[in-house]
Design a protein around this motif. Sequence first.
Motif: not given
Length: 141
Positions: A108, A88, A56, A106
């Motif tokens: 994900n 994403l 990322y 994040i």
Amino acid sequence: MALAEQQTVDVEIDKSVLDVTPAAVSIIKNLLEQREIPDHALRVFVTGGGCSGLQYGMAFQEAPDAGDTVVACDDVRLLIDPTSMMYLKGATIDYVDSLIGGGFRIDNPNAVSSCGCGHSFKGSDEGAADQSQGCGTCGSY
């Protein structure tokens, strides 16, 4: 670039492709104010690299590029290019503060495995086997 000029760029504005927690929104707002760039947006992207194959990245940018998806959340905007959007979509961006350091995280659903530090991941199109070797950041092996 003036707001009127930004609207002529071919972008998609969507609030549903990515969740941003209130903690992350607050930090993004603070960073924009500290850097004195209140009209900028946060570009969130995926690039090759890291110990799991993909990593990322984030950077501030004044205006969206053609083809970007713009995610509007409160008073902040996030920019995502079409390639990064494949990885994403459905993710949640949070900001976590802990005794040993804070940072954006994040979550994900498109990642089949992640590095221990959370900055690198393997996408579902790369195979489900986790062959990661760890990285210097998290020390995972």
